[in-house]
Design an enzyme around this catalytic site. Structure first.
Site, PDB file in Angstrom:
ATOM      1  N   LEU A  32    -109.449  53.507  24.369  1.00  0.00           N
ATOM      2  CA  LEU A  32    -109.802  54.667  25.178  1.00  0.00           C
ATOM      3  C   LEU A  32    -111.179  54.540  25.805  1.00  0.00           C
ATOM      4  O   LEU A  32    -111.520  55.297  26.718  1.00  0.00           O
ATOM      5  CB  LEU A  32    -109.736  55.947  24.342  1.00  0.00           C
ATOM      6  CG  LEU A  32    -108.369  56.345  23.786  1.00  0.00           C
ATOM      7  CD1 LEU A  32    -108.417  57.782  23.277  1.00  0.00           C
ATOM      8  CD2 LEU A  32    -107.272  56.191  24.814  1.00  0.00           C
TER       9      LEU A  32
ATOM     10  N   THR B 259    -109.897  69.743  17.403  1.00  0.00           N
ATOM     11  CA  THR B 259    -110.658  69.986  16.184  1.00  0.00           C
ATOM     12  C   THR B 259    -111.222  71.397  16.098  1.00  0.00           C
ATOM     13  O   THR B 259    -111.424  72.072  17.118  1.00  0.00           O
ATOM     14  CB  THR B 259    -111.835  68.984  16.111  1.00  0.00           C
ATOM     15  OG1 THR B 259    -112.663  69.269  14.988  1.00  0.00           O
ATOM     16  CG2 THR B 259    -112.693  69.060  17.358  1.00  0.00           C
TER      17      THR B 259
ATOM     18  N   TYR C 222    -119.886  65.714  19.257  1.00  0.00           N
ATOM     19  CA  TYR C 222    -118.486  65.482  18.912  1.00  0.00           C
ATOM     20  C   TYR C 222    -117.620  66.664  19.337  1.00  0.00           C
ATOM     21  O   TYR C 222    -116.604  66.501  20.030  1.00  0.00           O
ATOM     22  CB  TYR C 222    -118.329  65.233  17.410  1.00  0.00           C
ATOM     23  CG  TYR C 222    -116.889  65.258  16.946  1.00  0.00           C
ATOM     24  CD1 TYR C 222    -116.009  64.237  17.295  1.00  0.00           C
ATOM     25  CD2 TYR C 222    -116.405  66.326  16.182  1.00  0.00           C
ATOM     26  CE1 TYR C 222    -114.681  64.275  16.890  1.00  0.00           C
ATOM     27  CE2 TYR C 222    -115.089  66.359  15.765  1.00  0.00           C
ATOM     28  CZ  TYR C 222    -114.231  65.334  16.119  1.00  0.00           C
ATOM     29  OH  TYR C 222    -112.924  65.383  15.726  1.00  0.00           O
TER      30      TYR C 222
ATOM     31  N   TRP D  15    -110.489  69.552   8.702  1.00  0.00           N
ATOM     32  CA  TRP D  15    -110.651  69.022   7.349  1.00  0.00           C
ATOM     33  C   TRP D  15    -109.467  68.125   6.962  1.00  0.00           C
ATOM     34  O   TRP D  15    -108.827  68.317   5.927  1.00  0.00           O
ATOM     35  CB  TRP D  15    -110.811  70.159   6.342  1.00  0.00           C
ATOM     36  CG  TRP D  15    -112.063  70.976   6.509  1.00  0.00           C
ATOM     37  CD1 TRP D  15    -112.820  71.135   7.630  1.00  0.00           C
ATOM     38  CD2 TRP D  15    -112.691  71.779   5.491  1.00  0.00           C
ATOM     39  NE1 TRP D  15    -113.869  71.979   7.396  1.00  0.00           N
ATOM     40  CE2 TRP D  15    -113.813  72.395   6.091  1.00  0.00           C
ATOM     41  CE3 TRP D  15    -112.407  72.052   4.166  1.00  0.00           C
ATOM     42  CZ2 TRP D  15    -114.660  73.259   5.383  1.00  0.00           C
ATOM     43  CZ3 TRP D  15    -113.243  72.925   3.473  1.00  0.00           C
ATOM     44  CH2 TRP D  15    -114.357  73.495   4.076  1.00  0.00           C
TER      45      TRP D  15
END
Length: 302
Positions: free
Chosen positions: A38, A102, A126, A151
């Site tokens: 990527l 996320t 991030y 998580w």
């Protein structure tokens, strides 16, 4: 139904490959570096198109949360530009893309569990790169399923469960943060949910179910609560055990800030697809058992 997963070495990819073998009529293939990188978005289209998938699962990502603070360009290239190219390729092939995101797209300031409509406000590079990836995927392919999870652990790769077992094998006490809360999520459950959703999407040509969803384990805990459950379960199977000492985020400084509240409500996904994750304690216990009953030395290698 043929699923192509990007990110061959990741926890979700490994879990999907294992789950796909047990399902009739489903073929799961995974591609990763060096064939698919990527960080080189221009090479993505030919690699994915050659696999002729029915659905593309975009699981490859830059996940080094602290390191991303020093490598923002690489994080955005992989998590945003690369993810967008994967979704664009799926659109060119006329197939849906299921993209993993996320809890780090939120800042953790909300008192309760986050729902999909809540404002995003990532605290670090991030989370910002993953949020940009969500936007790129949605713009590139209208037939997208963006799944925010949190998580993540499994019997594969590096994760919190394996770290706790490894540390407990050499220590009497482990210090773990107690003021960050979330939903521990087994990659094995994520794989089941993806296969379930993929089957629904494969047979449904409408656009009614596409969009952004939260997909996390049922129930909530702190990192220290998660650690205690892992080690108490380990003890039941003759594995390592250590005391867990609660500490605060201030006691364990990291380069990137983490949200204090990562709790996600997965009710929207349950309503749309009729699938709910098991209680996180059950799923975590299953993973600990698999790690300890099998080749323990290999399983606990970081």
């Amino acid at each position: 139904m043929r699923l192509l997963v990007t990110g061959r070495d990741g926890q979700v990819a490994a879990s999907l490959l294992a789950a796909g073998q047990a399902r009739a009529g489903v073929e799961v293939a995974a591609i990763g570096r060096p064939e698919l990188d990527l960080a080189r978005p221009d090479a993505i289209i030919d690699v994915i198109a050659g696999a002729k998938p029915d659905i593309v699962v975009s699981a490859a990502a830059y996940t080094a949360v602290d390191q991303a603070e020093d490598e923002p360009d690489l994080a955005f290239t992989v998590n945003a530009t690369g993810a967008g190219k994967v979704a664009e390729t799926a659109a060119r092939l006329g197939v849906p893309v299921i993209h993993l995101s996320t809890d780090y797209v939120f800042d953790g300031s909300k008192a309760g569990a986050y729902v999909e409509a809540d404002p995003t406000a990532p605290l670090g590079v991030y989370g910002a790169s993953k949020l940009a990836g969500e936007q790129a995927v949605a713009a590139a392919n209208p037939r997208h399923l963006i799944l925010r999870t949190a998580w993540v652990y499994s019997p594969f790769g590096k994760n919190f469960v394996k770290t706790m077992l490894r540390l407990a094998a050499g220590r009497d006490e482990i210090s773990v943060v107690s003021d960050q809360w979330g939903n521990p999520t087994s990659a094995l459950d994520i794989a089941d949910a993806i296969l379930h959703a993929a089957a629904v999407l494969h047979g449904d040509k409408s656009f009614a179910r596409f969009g952004t969803y939260h997909l996390a384990g049922s129930g909530e805990t702190s990192w220290s609560g998660f650690a205690r459950h892992i080690l108490d379960t380990s003890l039941k199977f003759g594995g390592p055990w250590a005391r867990v000492r609660d500490i605060t985020t201030m006691d364990y400084p990291t380069k990137a800030r983490r949200p204090a509240n990562s709790r996600l409500s997965s009710a929207k996904f349950a309503d749309a697809f009729g699938w709910t994750a098991p209680d996180w304690r059950m799923s975590a216990g299953e993973v600990v058992q698999r790690l300890l009953v099998g080749n323990t030395r290999q399983a606990l290698t970081p």
